[in-house]
Scaffold this motif. Structure first.
Motif, PDB file in Angstrom:
ATOM      1  N   ILE A  73     -40.510  24.197 -18.398  1.00  0.00           N
ATOM      2  CA  ILE A  73     -41.964  23.950 -18.471  1.00  0.00           C
ATOM      3  C   ILE A  73     -42.215  22.555 -19.049  1.00  0.00           C
ATOM      4  O   ILE A  73     -42.953  21.741 -18.482  1.00  0.00           O
ATOM      5  N   ALA A  74     -41.556  22.289 -20.198  1.00  0.00           N
ATOM      6  CA  ALA A  74     -41.813  21.026 -20.891  1.00  0.00           C
ATOM      7  C   ALA A  74     -41.421  19.837 -20.019  1.00  0.00           C
ATOM      8  O   ALA A  74     -42.183  18.875 -19.883  1.00  0.00           O
ATOM      9  N   ARG A 114     -51.177   8.651 -28.732  1.00  0.00           N
ATOM     10  CA  ARG A 114     -51.285   7.851 -27.509  1.00  0.00           C
ATOM     11  C   ARG A 114     -52.653   7.188 -27.394  1.00  0.00           C
ATOM     12  O   ARG A 114     -52.771   6.036 -27.003  1.00  0.00           O
ATOM     13  N   ALA A 159     -43.824  19.351 -17.010  1.00  0.00           N
ATOM     14  CA  ALA A 159     -45.085  18.740 -17.434  1.00  0.00           C
ATOM     15  C   ALA A 159     -44.858  17.277 -17.834  1.00  0.00           C
ATOM     16  O   ALA A 159     -45.635  16.386 -17.482  1.00  0.00           O
ATOM     17  N   PHE A 160     -43.761  17.027 -18.554  1.00  0.00           N
ATOM     18  CA  PHE A 160     -43.408  15.677 -18.998  1.00  0.00           C
ATOM     19  C   PHE A 160     -43.250  14.751 -17.792  1.00  0.00           C
ATOM     20  O   PHE A 160     -43.810  13.653 -17.744  1.00  0.00           O
ATOM     21  N   ASN A 209     -46.549  14.003 -16.231  1.00  0.00           N
ATOM     22  CA  ASN A 209     -47.310  13.063 -17.051  1.00  0.00           C
ATOM     23  C   ASN A 209     -46.771  11.645 -16.899  1.00  0.00           C
ATOM     24  O   ASN A 209     -47.542  10.686 -16.834  1.00  0.00           O
ATOM     25  N   ARG A 262     -62.067  10.063 -21.893  1.00  0.00           N
ATOM     26  CA  ARG A 262     -62.230  11.500 -22.073  1.00  0.00           C
ATOM     27  C   ARG A 262     -63.463  11.777 -22.931  1.00  0.00           C
ATOM     28  O   ARG A 262     -63.831  12.905 -23.153  1.00  0.00           O
ATOM     29  N   SER A 267     -49.332  29.508 -20.800  1.00  0.00           N
ATOM     30  CA  SER A 267     -50.077  30.162 -21.874  1.00  0.00           C
ATOM     31  C   SER A 267     -50.596  31.525 -21.422  1.00  0.00           C
ATOM     32  O   SER A 267     -50.492  32.518 -22.147  1.00  0.00           O
ATOM     33  N   ALA A 314     -46.460  15.966 -25.997  1.00  0.00           N
ATOM     34  CA  ALA A 314     -47.735  16.394 -25.422  1.00  0.00           C
ATOM     35  C   ALA A 314     -47.511  17.325 -24.239  1.00  0.00           C
ATOM     36  O   ALA A 314     -48.447  17.965 -23.768  1.00  0.00           O
ATOM     37  N   SER A 315     -46.284  17.393 -23.745  1.00  0.00           N
ATOM     38  CA  SER A 315     -45.986  18.211 -22.574  1.00  0.00           C
ATOM     39  C   SER A 315     -45.366  19.563 -22.943  1.00  0.00           C
ATOM     40  O   SER A 315     -45.026  20.336 -22.066  1.00  0.00           O
ATOM     41  N   ILE A 316     -45.182  19.802 -24.229  1.00  0.00           N
ATOM     42  CA  ILE A 316     -44.489  21.027 -24.634  1.00  0.00           C
ATOM     43  C   ILE A 316     -45.510  22.125 -24.955  1.00  0.00           C
ATOM     44  O   ILE A 316     -46.469  21.874 -25.659  1.00  0.00           O
ATOM     45  N   PRO A 317     -45.308  23.334 -24.433  1.00  0.00           N
ATOM     46  CA  PRO A 317     -46.243  24.411 -24.760  1.00  0.00           C
ATOM     47  C   PRO A 317     -46.203  24.707 -26.262  1.00  0.00           C
ATOM     48  O   PRO A 317     -45.128  24.749 -26.851  1.00  0.00           O
ATOM     49  N   LEU A 323     -48.866  24.056 -18.150  1.00  0.00           N
ATOM     50  CA  LEU A 323     -49.024  24.512 -19.534  1.00  0.00           C
ATOM     51  C   LEU A 323     -50.037  25.656 -19.612  1.00  0.00           C
ATOM     52  O   LEU A 323     -49.827  26.634 -20.329  1.00  0.00           O
ATOM     53  N   LEU A 337     -51.217  13.458 -28.545  1.00  0.00           N
ATOM     54  CA  LEU A 337     -52.320  12.909 -27.742  1.00  0.00           C
ATOM     55  C   LEU A 337     -53.104  11.871 -28.535  1.00  0.00           C
ATOM     56  O   LEU A 337     -53.472  10.817 -28.018  1.00  0.00           O
ATOM     57  N   MET A 380     -45.291  11.383 -25.359  1.00  0.00           N
ATOM     58  CA  MET A 380     -45.527  11.957 -24.032  1.00  0.00           C
ATOM     59  C   MET A 380     -44.786  13.284 -23.887  1.00  0.00           C
ATOM     60  O   MET A 380     -45.325  14.263 -23.372  1.00  0.00           O
ATOM     61  N   LEU A 381     -43.556  13.323 -24.386  1.00  0.00           N
ATOM     62  CA  LEU A 381     -42.766  14.562 -24.299  1.00  0.00           C
ATOM     63  C   LEU A 381     -43.427  15.663 -25.124  1.00  0.00           C
ATOM     64  O   LEU A 381     -43.611  16.790 -24.660  1.00  0.00           O
TER      65      LEU A 381
END
Lengths: 287, 322, 315
Positions: free
Chosen positions: A255-256, C199, A259-260, A263, A284, A215, C140-143, A211, C196, C137-138
């Motif tokens: 990309i999505a 979750r 990353a998915f 994760n 965190r 960017s 949170a993974s998308i730009p 990600l 996020l 989850m999906l």
């Protein structure tokens, strides 16, 4: 280690979503390793007669404004995704692990080091990466370095937390009281126990690196524009979103989903991780 | 009176259903303390959670048997359901007073919450004061709206007891309430429980792994092993003449206060996990008296007065009557 | 309490000082003579010399830092090379857009992330929970810029409901209605962050529901809803609240991209443009302001956490 991997595959069978994630990662890796075999065209081949052609039998994902085949570019883009991911994870681990371990074992030095990590964490991640890009200049290796520094901080924090916990454990104390050297303790007791938390962290960092790199590419500050990265493809597609929405769809989806998948893998790994470390990982909050 | 009849509690795992409590029966009369003794994993805590209605359903649940309070069936009822049906008069206190109180709410509010559930029209202030006096909490514990972390472990366990007493319980379940406390505080809490039992004419189910505590506190004892009650009887008879070899083994493990040193006797082997309970008498693999009949088939109940045990070859055989 | 605030403030100030040194060093870490780099290839040696003097680049580094930091304390962050205006003016010009964008986004994040996370946790293990968790989850993974481009494609280009770019101030013609320019950008920015928070809310609800004191609450006989609201939710939200500072910082960071997608005149886009224009004083100034903001927010979160959770010791 094997138990962790078994856990992941076990989870994959029970949880179809995790299976999907692992499968998709295999696809990305195959794309990257065998791009010339899979891609029907060169990713850079310009075909001015076939510009902005929608997806069809010859061009599965259509073509862009230069007539380049989107599917071929997506396939080659996997190389960059993998390169960036491995580079960022490698950098974060190679810097974060020593910083974390040393800080936990030598509290006086550790105060200084972790304070430095705190200072870096005070910079929002993308701004930190942008600042480093300004200093280093644009380019693939610089993008890796810039994003790597961002995740150096989180990795060092996690390693620090896990090492502190391990150090308190009886067997480490016992080994030390019997005169074991620090290096020996680290190699024999601390590092082996850190593998599963680090695997989890690596999959999340790999995902964030995708990600982050996208960017930077999108802002025109990442991979040089002539290289077919998914982020660059998206940046170029901006001007044609109404005329050629497929240009937006496919690289973004890659990309999505990458990353998915990462994760999902990280989550599955964490679920099977030693509960002692879950707290150090999931936390965190900065205190 | 609390009556538990042939209770079976099962856990559903990925491998199938597993019985943790296997046919437990007991009764507790008003003003009586029953000590339920067993090692960890013997099913004693599951039994108490089942009575209270706090099993983690649907994973863990009562699969057969009956639990009743004064004749009213409360077998599958959660505390909320019991309160709504007017059977709210069972309460429970837990092992860890440190973590059993909500850390971000004031002690007073947590007591008041319990009072209001059972009597929405109660004068909360007066009732709180009454409960605090009952458990001998100093007024200072509530002044300035104290939070749990500001109190000592013993004080917190008193708060827990006050919360439990808010429903005017006929039965109080105490699940190892003193295990986490200092020895002197332990004695104070045990004394308080005995006193409350007598003054309020309340039955107590006292769960512990410590036979020493039971001998001081309880009227009757039930010894659990591998999900079954293997021996039950009054404290006096069980301690003077145990029938079951397991009970005798447990008693041998208790340090003798007269000699002052721990004998360090242990029962060989380990209690079986619920998925590995051997056929026949579950204690037979660890038992020095075990013989062929013990290793298969049902185990007979032997009796000596009000005293009963599940055993083929009981100790003190001369007391047993057919 | 006061001791706690003083101590935390001190730690934040120490971090700020260290960060300010890094930000100051930034201009000197760029390869080449800073003044020449900023002015570009066409600059004459005289112009370079003049800029050197203006920026005080002839002094020793340590002196330069104290000048720079001293000025910054008085609210002087230097002058933009490109605009020939004080950096503070450039930042102020973008502040309205960025603050409103971040605030509206935060509203989405809280309004969507927290309640949906609570619902997922209350229905733990159900299809609804698994669906929501997987979706989160999906998302949170998308730009964010991909979401942004799709929102533009659908709601601006095809349906024509909302504007796709720019933002006129709410103090100009149009007034509060101008906020509609920020709807799509804030939704794009909120997507991964709400996911996020969802979750996090779900996970901390599940963690808290395993606590002993929740069992105590159930044992009292209060209703399941009261158990959830009074005992689980409140404690779970403590964790969520502590993540808000972190989330807000992520928003500021990601807004750089979102403002570029939607051509919003905010601080984030100023940073990107200043990088391309080599307007380094602006970059320095913006980063310093954002780091300050971030530290202040975290400090406020820490202090409010102390109010919400009596356990946090008075160090």
């Amino acid at each position: 280690m094997t138990a962790t991997l078994q856990g992941v595959f076990g989870a994959a069978i029970r949880r179809p979503l995790t299976a999907f994630g692992l499968l998709f990662l295999v696809v990305v890796i195959v794309f990257a390793l065998a791009s010339p075999l899979i891609a029907p065209y060169s990713p850079l081949e310009i075909d001015s007669l076939n510009r902005l052609v929608p997806p069809n039998a010859e061009h599965w994902f259509g073509t862009d404004h230069f007539g380049r085949d989107t599917f071929s570019r997506v396939v080659y883009g996997a190389r960059l995704a993998l390169l960036i991911g491995i580079g960022v994870v490698g950098f974060a681990l190679m810097t974060g692990v020593p910083i974390g371990v040393v800080s936990a074992l030598y509290p006086r030095l550790g105060r200084v080091l972790m304070r430095g990590v705190d200072v870096l964490m005070a910079f929002p991640s993308l701004l930190l990466a942008l600042g480093l890009i300004v200093i280093l200049g644009r380019g693939v290796s610089n993008a890796i370095l810039a994003i790597g520094v961002v995740y150096l901080t989180t990795t060092a924090r996690i390693v620090y937390g896990v090492t502190l916990r391990l150090r308190e454990e009886t067997y480490v104390e016992a080994a030390q009281s019997m005169g074991a050297g620090t290096l020996w303790t680290v190699r024999k007791h601390i590092l082996p126990n850190m593998i599963s938390p680090l695997l989890v962290q690596a999959s999340f960092v790999f995902a964030f690196a995708q990600l982050g790199a996208a960017s930077l590419d999108f802002l025109g500050l990442g991979t040089p524009p002539d290289i077919p990265s998914w982020g660059n493809m998206l940046a170029e597609s901006r001007l044609y979103i109404t005329r050629a929405p497929w240009l937006l769809f496919f690289p973004g989806m890659m990309i999505a989903l990458t990353a998915f998948s990462l994760n999902l893998t990280g989550d599955a790994l964490r679920d099977h991780m030693d509960p002692r470390f879950r707290e150090a990982m999931g936390n965190r909050k900065r205190t | 009176m609390l009556a538990v009849d042939d209770l079976v509690v099962s856990v559903v795992t990925s491998l199938g259903s597993l019985d943790i409590v296997r046919g437990v029966s007991f009764q507790i009369a008003p003003g009586e303390i029953l000590g339920l003794v067993g090692e960890s994993g013997s099913g004693k805590s599951m039994t108490s959670l089942a009575v209270m209605g706090l099993l983690e359903t649907p994973r863990t649940r009562v699969t057969s048997g009956r639990i009743a309070i004064d004749g009213a069936d409360i077998t599958h009822a959660t505390p909320y359901e019991r309160v709504r049906k007017g059977n709210g008069d069972i309460a429970m206190i837990f092992q860890e007073p440190m973590t059993s109180l909500n850390p971000v709410r004031r002690i007073g509010d947590q007591i008041a919450e319990a009072i209001k559930v059972h009597d929405p029209k109660a004068d909360v202030r007066a009732r709180t004061q009454e409960l605090m006096d009952l458990v001998r909490l100093p007024d200072s514990a509530l002044q300035h709206g104290a939070y749990p972390h500001e109190l000592s472990g013993g004080m917190r366990q008193r708060v827990m007891i006050a919360i439990a007493l808010a429903c005017r319980p006929k039965v109080l379940i105490a699940d190892e309430p003193t295990t986490a406390l200092d020895v002197t505080v332990q004695l104070q809490i045990l004394g308080l429980l005995r006193d409350l039992c007598d003054r309020l004419d309340m039955g107590i189910l006292f769960i512990t792994h410590d036979l020493g505590v039971v001998s001081q506190l309880a009227d009757r004892v039930a010894v659990m092993y591998a999900g079954q009650i293997v021996e039950t009887g009054s404290v006096r008879t069980i301690f003077s003449a145990p029938l079951h070899p397991y009970t005798a083994g447990l008693m041998a493990c208790v340090p003798d206060p007269s000699t002052g040193h721990a004998p360090l006797v242990t029962i060989p082997g380990q209690a079986p996990r619920p998925d590995e309970v051997p056929p026949g008498c579950p204690f037979s693999p660890r038992c020095s008296r075990a013989d062929t009949p013990c290793r298969s088939g049902p185990v007979p109940t032997v009796r000596a007065g009000d005293h009963a045990a599940l055993c083929h070859f009981p100790l003190n055989e001369e007391l047993v009557h057919a | 309490m006061l001791g706690f605030i003083v101590k935390r403030t001190g730690a934040a100030l120490a971090t700020l000082v260290a960060a300010s040194v890094l930000i100051f060093m930034f201009i000197h870490l760029i390869p080449g003579e800073p003044a020449a780099v900023m002015l570009g290839d066409a600059a004459t040696p005289e112009q370079v010399a003049a800029l050197r003097t203006r920026l005080g680049l002839d002094e020793p580094l340590i002196i330069q830092y104290f000048y720079w930091a001293g000025n910054a304390l008085q609210g002087d962050l230097g002058r933009s090379i490109f605009f020939d205006e004080p950096v503070t003016t450039v930042i102020a010009d973008g502040a309205e857009t960025s603050i409103l964008l971040a605030s509206i986004t935060m509203i989405w994040v809280v309004l969507i992330g927290v309640p949906v996370g609570v619902i997922a946790a209350m229905r733990r293990g159900s299809w609804l929970d698994q669906g929501l968790s997987g979706l989160a989850m999906l998302l949170a993974s998308i730009p964010t810029f991909w979401v942004g481009l799709y929102l533009i494609l659908v709601f601006a280009a095809q349906l024509g409901w909302l504007p796709s770019s720019g933002y006129p101030s709410i103090f100009d013609e149009g007034g509060l209605a101008n906020l509609r320019y920020l709807i799509l950008p804030s939704l794009a920015l909120a997507t991964p962050n709400a996911a996020l928070i969802l979750r996090l809310t779900r996970a901390s609800m599940l963690d808290v529901s395993k606590e002993d004191y929740v069992r105590t609450a159930r044992a009292k006989g209060i209703s399941p809803r009261q158990v959830t609201v009074r005992h689980i939710l409140r404690n779970a939200l403590l964790v969520v609240v502590s993540a808000f500072g972190f989330t807000f910082a992520a928003l500021i960071s990601e807004a750089v991209v979102t403002e570029t997608v939607f051509a919003l005149p905010g601080i984030g886009r100023t940073v990107v443009q200043s990088i391309l224009r080599r307007d380094y004083p602006v970059i320095q100034g913006v980063i310093l302001v954002i780091v300050c903001l971030y530290l202040v927010l975290n400090l406020l979160v820490d202090i409010s956490y102390r109010f919400l959770d009596p356990r946090v010791e008075l160090e």
